[in-house]
Write a protein that holds these residues in place. Structure first.
Motif, PDB file in Angstrom:
ATOM      1  N   ARG A  82       4.377  -0.620 -22.577  1.00 43.19           N
ATOM      2  CA  ARG A  82       5.283  -0.343 -21.465  1.00 43.19           C
ATOM      3  C   ARG A  82       6.003   0.989 -21.633  1.00 43.19           C
ATOM      4  N   GLU A  83       5.836   1.619 -22.769  1.00 44.07           N
ATOM      5  CA  GLU A  83       6.351   2.991 -22.925  1.00 44.07           C
ATOM      6  C   GLU A  83       5.589   3.968 -22.027  1.00 44.07           C
ATOM      7  N   GLN A  84       4.378   3.604 -21.641  1.00 41.49           N
ATOM      8  CA  GLN A  84       3.586   4.463 -20.756  1.00 41.49           C
ATOM      9  C   GLN A  84       4.190   4.509 -19.355  1.00 41.49           C
ATOM     10  N   ASP A  85       3.985   5.650 -18.695  1.00 45.64           N
ATOM     11  CA  ASP A  85       4.320   5.741 -17.269  1.00 45.64           C
ATOM     12  C   ASP A  85       3.132   5.242 -16.473  1.00 45.64           C
ATOM     13  N   MET A 115      -1.720   3.505 -10.854  1.00 43.91           N
ATOM     14  CA  MET A 115      -1.973   3.116  -9.468  1.00 43.91           C
ATOM     15  C   MET A 115      -2.075   4.333  -8.555  1.00 43.91           C
ATOM     16  N   ILE A 116      -3.076   4.315  -7.700  1.00 45.11           N
ATOM     17  CA  ILE A 116      -3.203   5.375  -6.690  1.00 45.11           C
ATOM     18  C   ILE A 116      -2.616   4.890  -5.367  1.00 45.11           C
ATOM     19  N   ASN A 117      -3.391   4.227  -4.551  1.00 48.03           N
ATOM     20  CA  ASN A 117      -2.884   3.832  -3.240  1.00 48.03           C
ATOM     21  C   ASN A 117      -2.644   2.331  -3.140  1.00 48.03           C
ATOM     22  N   GLY A 118      -3.722   1.590  -3.205  1.00 47.13           N
ATOM     23  CA  GLY A 118      -3.622   0.145  -3.043  1.00 47.13           C
ATOM     24  C   GLY A 118      -4.976  -0.381  -2.640  1.00 47.13           C
ATOM     25  N   VAL A 119      -5.119  -1.679  -2.666  1.00 46.51           N
ATOM     26  CA  VAL A 119      -6.424  -2.273  -2.389  1.00 46.51           C
ATOM     27  C   VAL A 119      -6.693  -2.347  -0.890  1.00 46.51           C
ATOM     28  N   GLY A 120      -5.616  -2.373  -0.097  1.00 46.28           N
ATOM     29  CA  GLY A 120      -5.764  -2.403   1.359  1.00 46.28           C
ATOM     30  C   GLY A 120      -6.623  -3.567   1.805  1.00 46.28           C
ATOM     31  N   TYR A 122       0.867  -1.172   0.000  1.00 48.68           N
ATOM     32  CA  TYR A 122       0.000   0.000   0.000  1.00 48.68           C
ATOM     33  C   TYR A 122       0.902   1.219   0.000  1.00 48.68           C
ATOM     34  N   GLN A 123       0.472   2.276  -0.671  1.00 47.36           N
ATOM     35  CA  GLN A 123       1.273   3.499  -0.719  1.00 47.36           C
ATOM     36  C   GLN A 123       0.332   4.681  -0.639  1.00 47.36           C
ATOM     37  N   PHE A 124       0.867   5.844  -0.309  1.00 48.75           N
ATOM     38  CA  PHE A 124      -0.028   6.968  -0.066  1.00 48.75           C
ATOM     39  C   PHE A 124       0.504   8.284  -0.635  1.00 48.75           C
ATOM     40  N   SER A 125       1.825   8.438  -0.698  1.00 53.14           N
ATOM     41  CA  SER A 125       2.384   9.732  -1.103  1.00 53.14           C
ATOM     42  C   SER A 125       2.439   9.850  -2.616  1.00 53.14           C
ATOM     43  N   SER A 126       2.536  11.103  -3.093  1.00 53.94           N
ATOM     44  CA  SER A 126       2.658  11.299  -4.538  1.00 53.94           C
ATOM     45  C   SER A 126       3.993  10.752  -5.036  1.00 53.94           C
ATOM     46  N   SER A 127       5.055  10.828  -4.224  1.00 51.51           N
ATOM     47  CA  SER A 127       6.348  10.262  -4.659  1.00 51.51           C
ATOM     48  C   SER A 127       6.227   8.765  -4.871  1.00 51.51           C
ATOM     49  N   ALA A 128       5.566   8.109  -3.932  1.00 52.03           N
ATOM     50  CA  ALA A 128       5.456   6.653  -4.025  1.00 52.03           C
ATOM     51  C   ALA A 128       4.614   6.255  -5.238  1.00 52.03           C
ATOM     52  N   ARG A 129       3.511   6.966  -5.449  1.00 52.03           N
ATOM     53  CA  ARG A 129       2.681   6.677  -6.623  1.00 52.03           C
ATOM     54  C   ARG A 129       3.481   6.841  -7.907  1.00 52.03           C
ATOM     55  N   ALA A 130       4.212   7.955  -7.982  1.00 51.19           N
ATOM     56  CA  ALA A 130       4.970   8.235  -9.202  1.00 51.19           C
ATOM     57  C   ALA A 130       6.015   7.144  -9.435  1.00 51.19           C
ATOM     58  N   ALA A 131       6.689   6.736  -8.375  1.00 55.26           N
ATOM     59  CA  ALA A 131       7.731   5.703  -8.537  1.00 55.26           C
ATOM     60  C   ALA A 131       7.126   4.375  -8.983  1.00 55.26           C
ATOM     61  N   SER A 132       5.945   4.063  -8.488  1.00 52.92           N
ATOM     62  CA  SER A 132       5.283   2.822  -8.913  1.00 52.92           C
ATOM     63  C   SER A 132       4.812   2.925 -10.351  1.00 52.92           C
ATOM     64  N   ASN A 133       4.277   4.087 -10.719  1.00 51.16           N
ATOM     65  CA  ASN A 133       3.761   4.240 -12.080  1.00 51.16           C
ATOM     66  C   ASN A 133       4.876   4.357 -13.115  1.00 51.16           C
ATOM     67  N   ARG A 134       6.017   4.920 -12.692  1.00 48.97           N
ATOM     68  CA  ARG A 134       7.179   4.911 -13.598  1.00 48.97           C
ATOM     69  C   ARG A 134       7.870   3.549 -13.557  1.00 48.97           C
ATOM     70  N   ARG A 135       7.421   2.693 -12.658  1.00 49.96           N
ATOM     71  CA  ARG A 135       7.964   1.340 -12.466  1.00 49.96           C
ATOM     72  C   ARG A 135       9.437   1.364 -12.069  1.00 49.96           C
ATOM     73  N   GLU A 136       9.821   2.429 -11.350  1.00 48.30           N
ATOM     74  CA  GLU A 136      11.146   2.448 -10.725  1.00 48.30           C
ATOM     75  C   GLU A 136      11.108   1.558  -9.478  1.00 48.30           C
ATOM     76  N   ILE A 137       9.947   1.489  -8.889  1.00 48.24           N
ATOM     77  CA  ILE A 137       9.717   0.526  -7.809  1.00 48.24           C
ATOM     78  C   ILE A 137       8.754  -0.528  -8.347  1.00 48.24           C
ATOM     79  N   ALA A 138       9.151  -1.790  -8.180  1.00 49.10           N
ATOM     80  CA  ALA A 138       8.261  -2.890  -8.585  1.00 49.10           C
ATOM     81  C   ALA A 138       7.227  -3.049  -7.476  1.00 49.10           C
TER      82      ALA A 138
END
Lengths: 490, 490
Positions: B473-476, A381-386, A92-108
């Motif tokens: 996968r080019e998408q963020d 992805m926004i937050n998570g299913v919780g 689960y994630q909540f911050s905009s940084s965490a969302r961005a990192a997940s959506n950029r797939r820098e964090i799996a």
């Protein structure tokens, strides 16, 4: 309830026995660069702070897997995320940084249900756990007392090879009175959870651990980065009114509600507002019991008003003001509040047992009753299913409540088709928006669509939804759709 | 186990006491034209036959609501459906007539999970029940012994105002030895289900009812319209081999499987083939236990080979030959087989308790791990969700197994996006096709996609799936998609 060792009485000090005190940087340095770290924390409280901050400042090229069962605060969700130290993360994630990192797939990032994460970590092969880092208000040889949340801490401590305890002196020692720590045994010899009342205590006020796992106790005084909620909007209040009307009728309908009603509300500003507005509702002398995942400020109002028989959850997910209220009077609240591990608080069998009415929000739902609570447009992805799936799937009556539109009426939250589904058409019984209530129990998909558009859609979108339905219903199909046209709504 | 009244010993006759014997036409005539009729039946066996046939021939303009918790046979699924007497129906169908009627929306069909249908009917407001029509092998004043399945019969009998019992003389009286009837109490005072071993008996061999509800006993000798399975295909056998390799590794991995493994398999030709191939697998001396919904012929082989410790289910969903085998030796099989109501057999808490490895098939799954098991193309209903969600959601390890393509390689069953989701990306751990195994535990959505395409897709479609993934996968975004392009796969 079993009290903590060593005396079997109340815990009166922060530290018992001769434990290795270490500073946060040393504790962080002892964690391998590619370690799998399991942390406490749920509902943005009770998570470790000092060790994550030290990891964020660590010079090594870290590629950590970080696992927590619910929302954690800024030290992990912002600082550690932004440091680039997290390679993989659950759930689960909540911050905009965490969302961005997940959506950029820098964090799996992978998103799992709150109830089952402990088993998945300990037995299910989700990860190969190395170290658990947990927050406590007191610690001794082989036990600690958790702070403001429990989450999957007992499972994590069992599963990890090593343990770091953050002893947080800003969290009151009196929190011990809240906890009821019961961890179900290992399958297949796991026994049924012997809970017959949400207010009952079946465990201990502490988590036990193998003393050989403890690598250090880190002392800290960093406060939780608590929730902030917006004030209830007009839509929130209209939803509360509509939900109240539904609940009033429902209590008359089923013998399950003859003497008591067991409620759960999802996290967030709307959930908090709904909990708060409950105190206006006439329960006709019934006991009102909360069996949920999170206790938010709105429930403290219910408790203070003497309107709540008891509350069971896995976290006191309060605002700063709410935490002050709680901390000033923990032992009084603990007479009616029990914190449980998430595998008990969210247990499918217990939700079933108590006949819970579960009320959760989402991003959007579709005309057939599918619910998307995690991915905007089906992709981001926004937050998570919780724990929403735990309650949506297992409650006797499942309610999805949200405002019918976003951004002042620019975007409909009632759509022809959700392109990510977290809760299927088989799960949700009732939809509530500020426009009204669609009780879709017993209806076929197309009948559901008619009622949802009629009762729940925002007037700005209702005509277009009707046009969609009228066109696709020409098809000979159970759930008629035009995917391209539905996609244009996203 | 408590034996049936009146003597507390084995039931030795078909009829006890002075009960009103009626013929099927009279029983049917007593059912209101717009009644809600709850029936027994699960896995195409144990359903009432004579009364549905009489209803199909009734001259009135019937608009019945028909509720059963699993698959029923031709007398309901074909004859009654084709007579036009059914206006609304829950929650599983099997015949082409029934599918067509649902897809043309001549029948308002709604599909619910097998575990919770009893509660939804009795307490949840799904329908307003009038009469239960159930098949029995023996009946007395206030009790009957069910036949080849249990399903949600105890809940239905409690919920309905009236009861018609079909006493079927072709079903052996010895079936009494199989049943363990335990109906959980009314929430919120429902107790935890006291089952600690799938082979244990915690209930009775009969269903109790209020004698005042009994409007008649109808005698019949119509046999079940049992399942037919195709012979295992090469794909089935390759899937069985791949599943076997996965299970062998999994048993080594987790301490949950140190002494025993608890398995569940979904219904169908593939499920039956997988059950049958289990007997070839080396379980390393572990106890093999079945905790599932249906017992199919393949499990009889396991039982006959002495490879199965015990089996718990809600139905003996056998072929005609399988039923002959069972009927010839019921009491021997009953030493290792227990039939339970579906709210126990499929109970989320019990599936969790036993650490079940659940293996279910589907129509298709997508590269991110979402599973569609009910609607072809996202729109046209096939059978129903049955108990697959109960096991997919609550098993410790959840496996989705199916051939990677349909129609000799013309249609891929691994697709970019499923346009109907019955089991979400949060639920399924492992995908198995004849091509291989994708164990997606711990993986982010895009990592899942890579592994699923690599290991599970049919070679005819793998390149196109890779092309899709590489473009999106080019998408963020966490779950990148191109909806229009994905729709072209349907």
């Amino acid at each position: 309830m079993t009290r903590a060792p060593p005396e079997g009485g109340p815990v009166e000090r922060r530290l018992y026995g001769d434990l290795p005190l270490v500073d946060a940087a040393d504790a962080a340095a002892g964690i391998a660069a590619d370690a799998t770290v399991l942390t406490s924390g749920f509902g943005s409280v009770g998570y470790p702070k000092a060790v994550p901050l030290a990891l964020a400042e660590d010079d090594r090229d870290l590629e950590l897997t970080v696992v927590h069962s619910g929302n954690v605060g800024e030290e992990i969700d912002v600082d550690l995320v932004e440091s680039g130290a997290i390679a993989r993360r659950f759930s689960y994630q909540f911050s905009s940084s965490a969302r961005a990192a997940s959506n950029r797939r820098e964090i799996a990032f992978s998103d799992r249900d709150a109830s089952s994460l402990g088993d998945e970590v300990q037995y299910g092969g989700l990860v190969d756990p190395d170290v658990a880092v947990v927050e406590a208000v007191a610690v001794g040889e082989g036990w600690f007392v958790p702070s403001t949340s429990l989450g999957q801490v007992p499972a994590f401590v069992d599963a990890a090879d090593e343990l770091v305890v953050e002893l947080n002196r800003t969290q009151p020692l009196e929190l011990q009175a809240l906890h009821d720590v019961y961890r179900p045994g290992k399958p297949p010899d796991r026994e049924p959870i012997p809970l017959t009342d949400p207010g009952e205590r079946i465990g201990t006020n502490h988590v036990s651990f193998d003393p050989g796992k403890l690598v250090g106790v880190v002392e800290t005084d960093i406060a939780d980065s608590t929730y902030t909620f917006r004030d209830p909007t007009d839509d929130d209040l209209a939803i509360a009114t509509n939900l109240g009307s539904f609940l009033a009728a429902e209590m008359e309908r089923s013998p399950v509600f003859d003497d008591a009603i067991h409620l759960q509300f999802g996290v967030g500003s709307l959930g908090n507002a709904l909990m708060g507005e409950l105190k206006e509702l006439d329960f006709g002398g019934r006991d009102v019991v909360y069996f949920g995942e999170l206790i938010q400020d709105g429930l403290l109002d219910m408790l203070d008003a003497g309107r709540l028989e008891c509350a069971s959850a896995t976290s006191m997910a309060l605002t700063e003001a709410g935490q002050e209220r709680l901390f000033a009077d923990v032992e009084r609240y603990a007479e009616e509040v029990v914190l449980r591990p998430a595998d008990v608080a969210n247990h499918p069998g217990l939700i079933d047992q108590f006949g819970v009415v579960g009320v959760n929000s989402a991003i959007e739902f579709d005309i057939y009753g599918n619910v998307n609570s995690t991915h905007v447009g089906g992709t981001r992805m926004i937050n998570g299913v919780g724990g929403s799936a735990d309650f949506n799937r297992n409650s006797l009556v499942t309610v999805c409540a949200l405002p019918s539109s976003l951004k002042g009426g620019d975007v409909s939250r009632v759509v022809p088709m959700t392109f990510h589904v977290d809760h299927t058409e088989h799960d949700v019984d009732v939809f509530v928006t500020e426009q009204g209530v669609a009780d879709v129990r017993g209806l076929s998909p197309v009948e559901r669509a008619e009622l949802i558009i009629e009762n729940c859609a925002h007037p700005s979108f209702a005509d277009d939804l009707w046009a969609y339905l009228d066109d696709v219903r020409e098809q000979d199909s159970h759930v008629p759709h035009d995917v391209e046209r539905a996609a244009a709504w996203q």
